[in-house]
Design a protein around this motif. Structure first.
Motif, PDB file in Angstrom:
ATOM      1  N   ALA A 206       0.975  -1.378   0.305  1.00  0.00           N
ATOM      2  CA  ALA A 206       0.303  -0.029  -0.221  1.00  0.00           C
ATOM      3  C   ALA A 206       1.136   1.511   0.267  1.00  0.00           C
ATOM      4  O   ALA A 206       1.120   2.050   1.227  1.00  0.00           O
ATOM      5  N   THR A 207       1.568   1.398  -0.782  1.00  0.00           N
ATOM      6  CA  THR A 207       2.327   2.482  -1.257  1.00  0.00           C
ATOM      7  C   THR A 207       2.577   3.569  -1.568  1.00  0.00           C
ATOM      8  O   THR A 207       3.536   4.646  -2.315  1.00  0.00           O
ATOM      9  N   GLY A 208       1.208   3.612  -2.574  1.00  0.00           N
ATOM     10  CA  GLY A 208       0.971   4.905  -3.185  1.00  0.00           C
ATOM     11  C   GLY A 208       1.408   4.382  -4.737  1.00  0.00           C
ATOM     12  O   GLY A 208       2.248   3.419  -5.324  1.00  0.00           O
ATOM     13  N   GLY A 209       2.102   5.182  -5.244  1.00  0.00           N
ATOM     14  CA  GLY A 209       1.667   5.715  -7.118  1.00  0.00           C
ATOM     15  C   GLY A 209       3.085   5.622  -6.622  1.00  0.00           C
ATOM     16  O   GLY A 209       3.961   5.958  -6.132  1.00  0.00           O
ATOM     17  N   PRO A 210       3.698   5.560  -7.461  1.00  0.00           N
ATOM     18  CA  PRO A 210       5.181   6.035  -8.192  1.00  0.00           C
ATOM     19  C   PRO A 210       5.615   7.536  -8.024  1.00  0.00           C
ATOM     20  O   PRO A 210       5.772   7.670  -9.110  1.00  0.00           O
ATOM     21  N   ALA A 211       5.493   8.028  -7.347  1.00  0.00           N
ATOM     22  CA  ALA A 211       5.542   9.443  -6.919  1.00  0.00           C
ATOM     23  C   ALA A 211       6.546  10.045  -7.373  1.00  0.00           C
ATOM     24  O   ALA A 211       7.029  10.784  -7.889  1.00  0.00           O
ATOM     25  N   GLY A 212       8.061   9.315  -7.232  1.00  0.00           N
ATOM     26  CA  GLY A 212       9.470   9.421  -7.814  1.00  0.00           C
ATOM     27  C   GLY A 212       9.742   9.673  -9.125  1.00  0.00           C
ATOM     28  O   GLY A 212      10.606  10.192  -8.829  1.00  0.00           O
ATOM     29  N   MET A 213       8.577   9.363  -9.932  1.00  0.00           N
ATOM     30  CA  MET A 213       9.191   9.095 -11.371  1.00  0.00           C
ATOM     31  C   MET A 213       9.584  10.771 -11.995  1.00  0.00           C
ATOM     32  O   MET A 213      10.145  10.835 -13.230  1.00  0.00           O
ATOM     33  N   TYR A 214       8.751  11.269 -11.695  1.00  0.00           N
ATOM     34  CA  TYR A 214       8.383  12.912 -12.649  1.00  0.00           C
ATOM     35  C   TYR A 214       9.137  13.737 -11.580  1.00  0.00           C
ATOM     36  O   TYR A 214       8.176  14.113  -9.934  1.00  0.00           O
ATOM     37  N   ALA A 215       9.236  15.180 -12.158  1.00  0.00           N
ATOM     38  CA  ALA A 215      10.396  16.185 -11.442  1.00  0.00           C
ATOM     39  C   ALA A 215       9.070  17.669 -11.086  1.00  0.00           C
ATOM     40  O   ALA A 215       8.299  18.102 -10.406  1.00  0.00           O
ATOM     41  N   ASP A 216       8.070  16.822 -12.482  1.00  0.00           N
ATOM     42  CA  ASP A 216       6.982  18.515 -12.710  1.00  0.00           C
ATOM     43  C   ASP A 216       5.944  17.640 -11.804  1.00  0.00           C
ATOM     44  O   ASP A 216       5.419  17.103 -12.403  1.00  0.00           O
ATOM     45  N   SER A 217       5.325  17.824 -10.305  1.00  0.00           N
ATOM     46  CA  SER A 217       4.663  16.441  -9.931  1.00  0.00           C
ATOM     47  C   SER A 217       3.580  17.436  -9.069  1.00  0.00           C
ATOM     48  O   SER A 217       4.154  18.568  -7.779  1.00  0.00           O
ATOM     49  N   VAL A 218       2.353  16.694  -8.609  1.00  0.00           N
ATOM     50  CA  VAL A 218       1.932  17.557  -7.730  1.00  0.00           C
ATOM     51  C   VAL A 218       2.125  16.813  -5.990  1.00  0.00           C
ATOM     52  O   VAL A 218       2.002  16.776  -4.956  1.00  0.00           O
ATOM     53  N   ALA A 422      -1.921  -5.525  -3.600  1.00  0.00           N
ATOM     54  CA  ALA A 422      -1.934  -3.934  -3.940  1.00  0.00           C
ATOM     55  C   ALA A 422      -2.978  -3.719  -2.843  1.00  0.00           C
ATOM     56  O   ALA A 422      -4.297  -3.918  -4.368  1.00  0.00           O
ATOM     57  N   ALA A 423      -3.034  -2.542  -3.117  1.00  0.00           N
ATOM     58  CA  ALA A 423      -3.768  -1.471  -2.308  1.00  0.00           C
ATOM     59  C   ALA A 423      -3.716  -0.238  -2.799  1.00  0.00           C
ATOM     60  O   ALA A 423      -2.764  -0.123  -2.088  1.00  0.00           O
ATOM     61  N   GLY A 424      -5.074   0.803  -2.660  1.00  0.00           N
ATOM     62  CA  GLY A 424      -4.935   1.714  -3.356  1.00  0.00           C
ATOM     63  C   GLY A 424      -3.829   2.346  -3.954  1.00  0.00           C
ATOM     64  O   GLY A 424      -4.324   1.791  -4.917  1.00  0.00           O
ATOM     65  N   GLU A 425      -3.209   3.684  -4.687  1.00  0.00           N
ATOM     66  CA  GLU A 425      -2.634   4.141  -5.529  1.00  0.00           C
ATOM     67  C   GLU A 425      -1.726   2.818  -6.288  1.00  0.00           C
ATOM     68  O   GLU A 425      -2.256   2.877  -7.936  1.00  0.00           O
ATOM     69  N   VAL A 426      -1.624   2.075  -5.516  1.00  0.00           N
ATOM     70  CA  VAL A 426       0.292   1.317  -6.226  1.00  0.00           C
ATOM     71  C   VAL A 426      -0.688   0.622  -7.139  1.00  0.00           C
ATOM     72  O   VAL A 426      -0.590  -0.699  -7.826  1.00  0.00           O
ATOM     73  N   ALA A 427      -2.208  -0.271  -6.764  1.00  0.00           N
ATOM     74  CA  ALA A 427      -3.034  -0.953  -7.253  1.00  0.00           C
ATOM     75  C   ALA A 427      -3.229  -0.092  -8.621  1.00  0.00           C
ATOM     76  O   ALA A 427      -3.821   0.820  -8.607  1.00  0.00           O
ATOM     77  N   GLY A 428      -3.380  -0.556  -9.736  1.00  0.00           N
ATOM     78  CA  GLY A 428      -4.193  -0.299 -11.122  1.00  0.00           C
ATOM     79  C   GLY A 428      -5.617  -0.286 -11.514  1.00  0.00           C
ATOM     80  O   GLY A 428      -5.865  -1.311 -12.406  1.00  0.00           O
ATOM     81  N   THR A 429      -6.191  -0.417 -10.802  1.00  0.00           N
ATOM     82  CA  THR A 429      -7.654  -0.483 -10.911  1.00  0.00           C
ATOM     83  C   THR A 429      -8.948   0.384 -11.678  1.00  0.00           C
ATOM     84  O   THR A 429      -9.357  -0.405 -12.572  1.00  0.00           O
ATOM     85  N   HIS A 430      -7.323   1.628 -11.814  1.00  0.00           N
ATOM     86  CA  HIS A 430      -8.619   2.231 -12.934  1.00  0.00           C
ATOM     87  C   HIS A 430      -7.567   2.321 -13.860  1.00  0.00           C
ATOM     88  O   HIS A 430      -7.331   1.660 -14.584  1.00  0.00           O
ATOM     89  N   GLY A 431      -8.819   3.010 -15.085  1.00  0.00           N
ATOM     90  CA  GLY A 431      -8.505   3.121 -16.281  1.00  0.00           C
ATOM     91  C   GLY A 431      -8.156   4.163 -16.959  1.00  0.00           C
ATOM     92  O   GLY A 431      -7.769   4.912 -16.497  1.00  0.00           O
ATOM     93  N   VAL A 432      -8.610   4.659 -18.005  1.00  0.00           N
ATOM     94  CA  VAL A 432      -8.312   5.732 -19.193  1.00  0.00           C
ATOM     95  C   VAL A 432      -8.979   6.859 -18.480  1.00  0.00           C
ATOM     96  O   VAL A 432      -8.339   8.025 -18.019  1.00  0.00           O
ATOM     97  N   TYR A 433     -10.274   6.792 -18.227  1.00  0.00           N
ATOM     98  CA  TYR A 433     -10.824   8.145 -16.739  1.00  0.00           C
ATOM     99  C   TYR A 433     -11.203   7.410 -15.805  1.00  0.00           C
ATOM    100  O   TYR A 433     -11.745   5.886 -15.777  1.00  0.00           O
TER     101      TYR A 433
END
Length: 649
Positions: A206-218, A422-433
């Motif tokens: 449950a580690t969240g999305g891969p936030a460290g990938m981008y420089a321009d990031s929220v 995997a749970a939370g943003e790290v899990a790829g359950t969302h689609g395009v929108y």
């Protein structure tokens, strides 16, 4: 229990389940397991106060659930259809997220998260993006923070063990059996040994999305994610092409969505000589058309390729052009009206903008006066973070906001590695929108589903057979990297910054196959030479070293998936555009942003990508989206099945 490696006695901790991550999904997973009678569960976190759940939000952060007020004829089936309609969302996950949304939402309410009700007790909602009902609710800018704090309090009451300042560097697996066996953890609290080993029957990531990938990031700077660690363990990625991008301030990192746009601020760029320009004036022939587009930018929110030719997402492209292509800094200025207008004639705005601002009684004054009237906490939020937008401009960029893809999971949120969930943003359950706010619901539902499966199918102590041999090989490799890094120059931060900038430039919202290929080559070289190149001066700096390795593996895997999509002729989709010299022509931006028309395929194939650490390559396969189940059922039959196997398959 210990393991002797290189003359050191390394502690081995046995658990039924290790929950990795201390955000809303992680705490909920641990709580649910404890409530279901599994006592040997613990939370492992690199920082109890790190993570996106606790440190991010927006002008009005949304939680999305089934309607609970008024006369809307909502149902799990209706909500599931709307989640599924976003494309590339598997039907089972969509129905689970809909069916359990009320249970998970009410659990948060009972834990003390004060979602607003009317005087009759109805949880009245509002519409969010991609939402045909008024399913959205909020407790303000910090909804996820309040959720996390309430869940943490419950975890403390249940006396759930928390291993803080502990970074999972590797997942220990039995590759022959394709099963998780435990974790190797960099220990920030133990002065005796660098690492601790965990022998686990189950792991919930449950580690969240891969936030460290981008420089321009929220994403908050303190959150980097750990998707690369999962990829190295053999977990498949799913829909890695799909991100959500949008405008955000860069210091502090925060979404400038909703009312920040709807109050019609000035967009100002500043060049290297300090010269200021309201650059929207250069693009729009009619200043009131520009103002209407700014309003819609807040109303429609994320960058959307379908609105990039002549819609509100042109605003995002213009910001990217000023900052990313021309090297200028870009700001929002709330202190005065755009284009030198002393007073705005609100009747000249498009109908949607004019009607909204009049109904909100905000058809007056300057942007900061309108913002104070409509959403005063949005001003105070920045003031608390050190920026007074009543007195100074706010620097912004087109930023990565949310990963709609992630680790591939089934309808119990279990990955392709048995026992690893995997749970939370790290899990790829969302689609395009996806409807705005659905991610918070998905994290609560996914962590509950994982706990349900474990409690019914994977109870008991982990096996010790073969664990020490597997763990010894992993630990020796980690120690080798750690000792090599401690001998090199201190450059982990510099390498991280360069890697993130490369990803923002070549793998963000504006993409081309050639640029992605360049980024893959550069990232591949960094991974190959990592141990020899990276360095730090201290044990504390090793956290940065291992986070950087995770980031590089994440970037490489995501970029390979993007390249696969580009090579097969993939069109602009969701929150990114694919550049095409023969493509669409946004008026005034022809030289910079010719892009392929948006993908109109209602049933695209899901891409699942595997990372091979030995060969340093990725393999992507395509499959059909799993259909939306019918759901429901005859009560007596469902009841019988439930009594026999709790409906856990």
């Amino acid at each position: 229990m210990t393991l002797k490696v290189q003359d050191k006695e390394i502690e081995i901790i046995k658990l039924n389940t290790a929950v990795v991550g201390s955000g809303a999904a992680g705490f909920n997973a641990a709580i649910r397991l404890k409530q279901m009678g599994i006592d040997d569960v613990a939370v492992i976190t690199e920082g109890i106060n790190r993570g996106t759940s606790r440190n991010t939000g927006s002008d009005k952060q949304t939680y999305y659930k089934m309607s609970l007020a008024g006369g809307d004829a909502d149902s799990p089936a209706a909500m599931a259809r709307d989640l599924f309609a976003g494309m590339l969302t598997d039907g089972g996950n969509a129905l689970c997220e809909a069916a359990l949304s009320v249970r998970c939402f009410m659990n948060l309410c009972e834990l003390g998260v004060e979602f607003p009700t009317n005087r009759f007790g109805e949880y009245v909602g509002y519409k969010t993006d991609h939402d045909p009902y008024s399913r959205a609710t909020s407790v303000g800018p910090l909804t996820s923070k309040q959720m996390t704090e309430a869940l943490e309090k419950k975890a403390e009451e249940l006396k759930i063990k928390i291993y803080d300042k502990s970074l999972v560097t590797s997942i220990i697996t039995d590759r022959e059996k394709n099963e998780v066996r435990g974790l190797c953890v960099l220990n920030g609290q133990n002065d005796k040994n660098l690492f601790t080993l965990f022998n686990c029957k189950n792991v919930i990531f449950a580690t969240g999305g891969p936030a460290g990938m981008y420089a321009d990031s929220v994403f908050p700077e303190c959150h980097t994610g750990s998707s690369g660690t999962a990829f190295r363990a053999g977990v498949k990625g799913k829909n890695l092409t799909e991100w959500q991008y949008g405008l955000a301030s860069v210091a502090p990192r925060w979404n400038v969505s909703g009312t920040y746009m709807q109050v019609l601020p000035r967009f100002v760029s500043v060049d290297e000589n300090g010269t200021e320009r309201e650059f929207l004036r250069d693009f729009f022939d009619d200043e009131y058309k520009a103002l209407s587009m700014v309003f819609l930018k807040g109303y429609q929110w994320p960058f959307d390729c379908r609105k990039a030719e002549s819609g509100s997402s042109v605003i995002d492209l213009l910001v990217f052009r000023e900052r990313g292509l021309l090297g200028r800094r870009v700001y929002l200025d709330f202190r005065s009206n755009p284009f030198g207008l002393e007073n705005i004639d609100f009747n000249r705005l498009d109908d949607a903008a004019a009607d909204y601002l009049k109904k909100a009684q905000a058809d007056f004054g300057t942007p900061i006066e309108r913002l104070s009237h409509m959403n005063a906490p949005a001003i105070e939020l920045y003031r608390e973070k050190g920026v007074d937008i009543t007195k100074e401009m706010l620097e912004i960029a087109l930023c990565a906001q949310h990963n709609n893809g992630g680790l591939a999971v089934d309808m119990w949120w279990q990955t392709n590695v048995s026992g690893l969930f995997a749970a939370g943003e790290v899990a790829g359950t969302h689609g395009v929108y996806r409807p705005g706010g659905s991610a918070l619901n998905a994290g609560q539902v996914g962590s509950l589903r994982a706990a349900q499966y474990i409690s019914e199918r994977r109870r008991g102590q982990p096996s010790e057979e073969g664990f020490e041999k597997l763990a010894e090989g992993v630990l020796e490799s980690e120690l080798k990297l750690a000792f090599a890094a401690l001998k090199n120059e201190n450059n982990a931060d510099e390498m991280t910054d360069k890697a993130r900038r490369l990803m923002s430039e070549k793998g963000g919202a504006i993409r081309s196959g050639d640029k992605i290929a360049e980024a893959i080559f550069e990232t591949e070289q960094k991974i190959k030479n990592f141990a020899a190149a990276v360095g730090t001066e201290s044990k504390e700096g090793l956290f940065d070293v291992f986070r950087l390795r995770d980031t590089l593996v994440s970037q490489f895997t995501y970029l390979c998936d993007m390249k696969y999509y580009a090579d097969k002729g993939g069109k602009s989709r969701g929150s990114y555009i694919c550049l095409d010299k023969n493509g669409l022509l946004p008026k005034g931006l022809e030289e910079d942003f010719r892009f392929s028309s948006p993908d109109k395929n209602e049933h695209p194939l899901i891409q699942e990508t595997s990372f091979d650490e030995q060969k340093l390559c990725c393999k992507t396969v395509e499959r059909e989206v799993r259909p939306l189940p019918e759901g429901g059922g005859f009560f007596e039959n469902v009841w019988r099945d439930y009594r026999q196997n709790r409906n856990v398959y």
